[in-house]
Design a protein around this motif. Structure first.
Motif, PDB file in Angstrom:
ATOM      1  N   CYS A  84       0.846  -1.192   0.000  1.00  0.00           N
ATOM      2  CA  CYS A  84       0.000   0.000   0.000  1.00  0.00           C
ATOM      3  C   CYS A  84       0.882   1.242   0.000  1.00  0.00           C
ATOM      4  CB  CYS A  84      -0.924   0.017   1.207  1.00  0.00           C
ATOM      5  SG  CYS A  84      -2.140  -1.320   1.195  1.00  0.00           S
ATOM      6  N   THR A  85       0.483   2.233  -0.787  1.00  0.00           N
ATOM      7  CA  THR A  85       1.230   3.482  -0.899  1.00  0.00           C
ATOM      8  C   THR A  85       0.479   4.588  -0.175  1.00  0.00           C
ATOM      9  OG1 THR A  85       2.075   2.800  -3.054  1.00  0.00           O
ATOM     10  CG2 THR A  85       2.243   5.140  -2.513  1.00  0.00           C
ATOM     11  N   ILE A  87       0.740   8.806   1.053  1.00  0.00           N
ATOM     12  CA  ILE A  87       1.424  10.094   0.939  1.00  0.00           C
ATOM     13  C   ILE A  87       0.906  11.001   2.044  1.00  0.00           C
ATOM     14  CG2 ILE A  87       1.803   9.940  -1.552  1.00  0.00           C
ATOM     15  CD1 ILE A  87      -0.405  12.045  -1.899  1.00  0.00           C
ATOM     16  N   GLN A  89       0.685  15.263   3.175  1.00  0.00           N
ATOM     17  CA  GLN A  89       0.779  16.635   2.680  1.00  0.00           C
ATOM     18  C   GLN A  89       0.807  17.596   3.860  1.00  0.00           C
ATOM     19  OE1 GLN A  89      -2.514  17.199   0.016  1.00  0.00           O
ATOM     20  NE2 GLN A  89      -1.579  15.988  -1.605  1.00  0.00           N
ATOM     21  N   GLU A  95       3.474  17.885  -0.925  1.00  0.00           N
ATOM     22  CA  GLU A  95       3.777  16.536  -0.469  1.00  0.00           C
ATOM     23  C   GLU A  95       5.028  16.564   0.408  1.00  0.00           C
ATOM     24  OE1 GLU A  95       5.211  12.494  -2.568  1.00  0.00           O
ATOM     25  OE2 GLU A  95       3.324  13.294  -3.354  1.00  0.00           O
ATOM     26  N   ARG A  98       6.112  10.165   1.300  1.00  0.00           N
ATOM     27  CA  ARG A  98       5.523   9.110   0.461  1.00  0.00           C
ATOM     28  C   ARG A  98       6.270   7.830   0.785  1.00  0.00           C
ATOM     29  NH1 ARG A  98       3.011   8.396  -4.846  1.00  0.00           N
ATOM     30  NH2 ARG A  98       2.723  10.643  -4.902  1.00  0.00           N
ATOM     31  N   ASP A 100       5.851   3.168   0.525  1.00  0.00           N
ATOM     32  CA  ASP A 100       5.142   1.913   0.306  1.00  0.00           C
ATOM     33  C   ASP A 100       5.305   1.055   1.554  1.00  0.00           C
ATOM     34  OD1 ASP A 100       4.388   2.561  -2.280  1.00  0.00           O
ATOM     35  OD2 ASP A 100       6.113   1.588  -3.198  1.00  0.00           O
ATOM     36  N   GLU A 126      -3.019  10.506   2.727  1.00  0.00           N
ATOM     37  CA  GLU A 126      -3.847   9.953   1.656  1.00  0.00           C
ATOM     38  C   GLU A 126      -3.346   8.565   1.301  1.00  0.00           C
ATOM     39  OE1 GLU A 126      -5.062  10.723  -3.005  1.00  0.00           O
ATOM     40  OE2 GLU A 126      -3.974  12.266  -1.928  1.00  0.00           O
ATOM     41  N   VAL A 128      -2.940   6.226  -1.448  1.00  0.00           N
ATOM     42  CA  VAL A 128      -2.936   6.299  -2.906  1.00  0.00           C
ATOM     43  C   VAL A 128      -3.548   5.042  -3.487  1.00  0.00           C
ATOM     44  CG1 VAL A 128      -1.485   6.479  -4.969  1.00  0.00           C
ATOM     45  CG2 VAL A 128      -0.944   7.824  -2.935  1.00  0.00           C
ATOM     46  N   GLY A 129      -3.211   3.889  -2.930  1.00  0.00           N
ATOM     47  CA  GLY A 129      -3.765   2.636  -3.411  1.00  0.00           C
ATOM     48  C   GLY A 129      -2.971   1.458  -2.913  1.00  0.00           C
TER      49      GLY A 129
END
Length: 137
Positions: A84-85, A87, A89, A95, A98, A100, A126, A128-129
């Motif tokens: 999962c990634t 990030i 801010q 940003e 970040r 993984d 956040e 990212v996915g």
């Protein structure tokens, strides 16, 4: 006396042009409708089947100007290693972090707190996915 004109005898001269056009439109509409349903079904199946790893940010806590603890709940196949990634801010939406995170546990649901290192004070996190390990991300 007015002359009453009768129509052509039923079935004697074949179908009228309007009836042929109506039939053709019904066939074309049916074919297009079946094709559209097929495409929508294929896209839906591809989307659902492709989601073998998913996650949700439960909460996060800014622990310093250079780190954020993030509570993640990851759902995956037990035999799959998920990545999962995340990030982070800052207040100006720049940003500041970040990373993984890998989830190799042999479980369908993994609840873990991870620490995301940042270059400044984070105000937002956040997800990212997520994806299976080894797939392009």
């Amino acid at each position: 006396m007015s002359a009453v004109r009768e129509g052509l005898p039923e079935g004697r001269y074949g179908r009228s042009a309007d009836e042929r056009a109506d039939r053709r439109l019904k066939i074309i509409g049916s074919v297009l409708g079946v094709a559209l349903l097929g495409v929508v079904g294929w896209i839906g199946w591809d989307y659902v089947a492709g989601q073998s790893v998913s996650a949700e940010v439960i909460k996060f806590k800014v622990v310093s100007d250079t780190a954020v603890d993030v509570h993640l709940e990851v759902r995956k196949e037990a035999s799959v290693t998920g990545v999962c990634t995340l990030i982070s801010q800052d207040e100006g939406h720049g940003e500041v972090g970040r990373a993984d995170f890998t989830f190799a546990e042999n479980a369908k649901r993994v609840d873990r707190v991870v620490t995301l290192k940042t270059t400044g004070r984070a105000t937002m996190i956040e997800l990212v996915g997520c994806r299976p390990a080894g797939s392009a991300g």
